[in-house]
Design an enzyme around this catalytic site. Structure first.
Site, PDB file in Angstrom:
ATOM      1  N   CYS A  17      -7.217 -43.392   4.459  1.00 52.07           N
ATOM      2  CA  CYS A  17      -6.269 -42.288   5.235  1.00 52.07           C
ATOM      3  C   CYS A  17      -6.158 -40.967   4.842  1.00 52.07           C
ATOM      4  CB  CYS A  17      -4.878 -43.164   5.367  1.00 52.07           C
ATOM      5  SG  CYS A  17      -4.699 -44.667   6.226  1.00 52.07           S
ATOM      6  N   LYS A  20      -7.198 -38.397   7.535  1.00 53.39           N
ATOM      7  CA  LYS A  20      -6.497 -37.966   8.611  1.00 53.39           C
ATOM      8  C   LYS A  20      -6.199 -36.285   8.843  1.00 53.39           C
ATOM      9  CE  LYS A  20      -2.568 -40.270   9.616  1.00 53.39           C
ATOM     10  NZ  LYS A  20      -1.347 -41.177   9.750  1.00 53.39           N
ATOM     11  N   THR A  48       7.768 -38.924  18.819  1.00 51.84           N
ATOM     12  CA  THR A  48       8.272 -39.250  17.402  1.00 51.84           C
ATOM     13  C   THR A  48       7.051 -39.444  16.297  1.00 51.84           C
ATOM     14  OG1 THR A  48       9.110 -41.332  17.496  1.00 51.84           O
ATOM     15  CG2 THR A  48      10.691 -39.539  17.888  1.00 51.84           C
ATOM     16  N   GLY A  49       5.895 -39.432  16.832  1.00 50.88           N
ATOM     17  CA  GLY A  49       4.825 -39.744  15.964  1.00 50.88           C
ATOM     18  C   GLY A  49       4.753 -41.114  15.377  1.00 50.88           C
ATOM     19  N   ASP A  51       4.345 -45.346  14.858  1.00 52.96           N
ATOM     20  CA  ASP A  51       3.335 -46.044  14.464  1.00 52.96           C
ATOM     21  C   ASP A  51       2.359 -46.691  15.529  1.00 52.96           C
ATOM     22  OD1 ASP A  51       3.773 -45.932  11.469  1.00 52.96           O
ATOM     23  OD2 ASP A  51       5.673 -46.831  12.208  1.00 52.96           O
ATOM     24  N   GLY A 139     -15.444 -55.124  20.578  1.00 48.59           N
ATOM     25  CA  GLY A 139     -15.339 -53.709  20.067  1.00 48.59           C
ATOM     26  C   GLY A 139     -16.525 -52.898  20.334  1.00 48.59           C
ATOM     27  N   HIS A 140     -16.729 -51.929  19.970  1.00 44.39           N
ATOM     28  CA  HIS A 140     -17.459 -50.807  19.972  1.00 44.39           C
ATOM     29  C   HIS A 140     -18.424 -50.228  18.885  1.00 44.39           C
ATOM     30  CE1 HIS A 140     -19.709 -48.010  22.830  1.00 44.39           C
ATOM     31  NE2 HIS A 140     -19.165 -46.943  21.929  1.00 44.39           N
ATOM     32  N   SER A 141     -19.680 -49.926  18.863  1.00 44.74           N
ATOM     33  CA  SER A 141     -20.385 -49.300  17.852  1.00 44.74           C
ATOM     34  C   SER A 141     -21.191 -48.064  18.371  1.00 44.74           C
ATOM     35  CB  SER A 141     -21.256 -50.293  17.225  1.00 44.74           C
ATOM     36  OG  SER A 141     -22.179 -50.718  18.017  1.00 44.74           O
TER      37      SER A 141
END
Length: 349
Positions: A17, A20, A48-49, A51, A139-141
């Site tokens: 993280c 970020k 409000t940012g 989760d 998913g995706h790759s």
């Protein structure tokens, strides 16, 4: 032909993280974006940012959606996959929801990372999803310059149990469910200075699912929840303070830290993200005048797959904290309280 074995962290300019964007940069990027409202069903958007996003389907059910991915903070591919998956699923728990499925997000530098290593990353993510009781349904790759892995996660919850980061109340106690110092440990690891015991401690913390959030959201004493990740404790506490329009008071001596975090911080093992975090939100934080810089770094340290920060009715705080400890989160502590006042965070010795 398979690529030679390499340190995953050597292929990434950041990790976990700590990758970020700084809060101030993110605010600038989102400043002129159209508001997600006025969709009546969108209970939680970008305002409000918080989760995760929350969309109400009917009187009984909300869909909760989030995505999280990053570059490796460790070299073991299985551990990388486990940490990234745990971190991504956490957003659902932080909203008070229950995850139901995930989609994998994968970017790998083809020719630099072996097929076996990529399989181990995916295996690690799958192990955590199995532990959480959800499938990776797709998913995706892509071929990317740096290794990236994470999940998009879908959850569900009851409208009455959704917990935001903006609904703390004056007088609430603040509870933190995991120890701080993951970014400091990560910095020491990349420089070859993290002990084997500290590495094991870091993995145990970052792969511990925050599933207690789902249970706590059914308790009326829990008024607000967020998880502590890349912006550090101060950054996520400030989001709660600003969203709730209140002052959050943190008692520095009550904070739980990983066992070697303080010693490593004094030795200078801090991340660039810690510095960027402080530069982004220092105007909203009051620190003790004599607080050493190394202690400040513990408060701005980016937490990968960190704990939950809860605002709880004060008369229930001790019982709730004990309940969390008994559920498997032994580092849980009551770390402060909420006061009426300017939306800010105040750290007291």
């Amino acid at each position: 032909m398979n690529a030679p074995l390499v340190r995953l962290t050597s292929l990434a300019h950041g990790g976990g993280c700590g990758c970020k964007l700084a809060p101030s940069v993110l605010q600038q990027l989102l400043a002129d974006q159209p508001a997600a409202q006025p969709y009546r069903e969108l209970l939680v958007g970008t305002e409000t940012g918080d989760d995760a996003a929350v969309w109400q389907l009917d009187n009984e059910t909300c869909v909760i959606a989030t995505t999280d991915f990053f570059m490796p903070m460790v070299d073991d591919p299985l551990d990388f996959g486990r940490i990234a998956a745990t971190n991504a699923i956490s957003d659902i728990y932080a909203m008070g929801g229950r995850p139901i499925m995930a989609l994998a997000i994968l970017g790998m530098p083809i020719g630099k990372v072996s097929t076996e290593m990529v399989r181990e990353i995916l295996k690690g993510g799958s192990q955590i999803c199995t532990e959480a009781g959800i499938p990776i349904a797709g998913g995706h790759s892509i071929d990317s310059p740096e290794p990236i892995y994470g999940l998009a996660v879908i959850g569900i919850g009851s409208p009455k149990n959704i917990r935001r980061n903006s609904t703390a109340r004056p007088g609430d106690a603040l509870i933190l469910t995991k120890a701080l110092g993951v970014g400091i440990y990560s910095s020491a690891f990349k420089k070859g200075e993290l002990s084997a015991a500290a590495y094991a401690e870091m993995i145990a913390s970052t792969t511990l699912l925050n599933r207690i959030g789902t249970e706590l959201a059914g308790d009326d004493a829990i008024h607000a929840i967020t998880d502590v990740t890349g912006f550090g404790l101060l950054g996520h506490a400030l989001e709660m303070a600003r969203g709730s329009k209140l002052t959050l008071v943190i008692r520095a001596h009550e904070l739980p830290f990983l066992s070697e975090a303080e010693a490593l911080a004094q030795q200078g093992f801090v991340t660039g993200a810690s510095l960027r975090n402080w530069a982004s939100y220092s105007d909203g934080v009051t620190l003790p005048a004599d607080l050493p810089e190394w202690r400040r770094h513990l408060l701005t340290d980016p937490q990968t797959s960190g704990g939950l920060l809860l605002a709880c009715a004060p008369d229930r705080a001790e019982a709730v904290a004990q309940r969390i400890v008994e559920a498997g989160y032994p580092r849980t502590r009551i770390i402060g309280h909420v006061e009426a006042g300017r939306p800010s965070v105040e750290v007291r010795a």
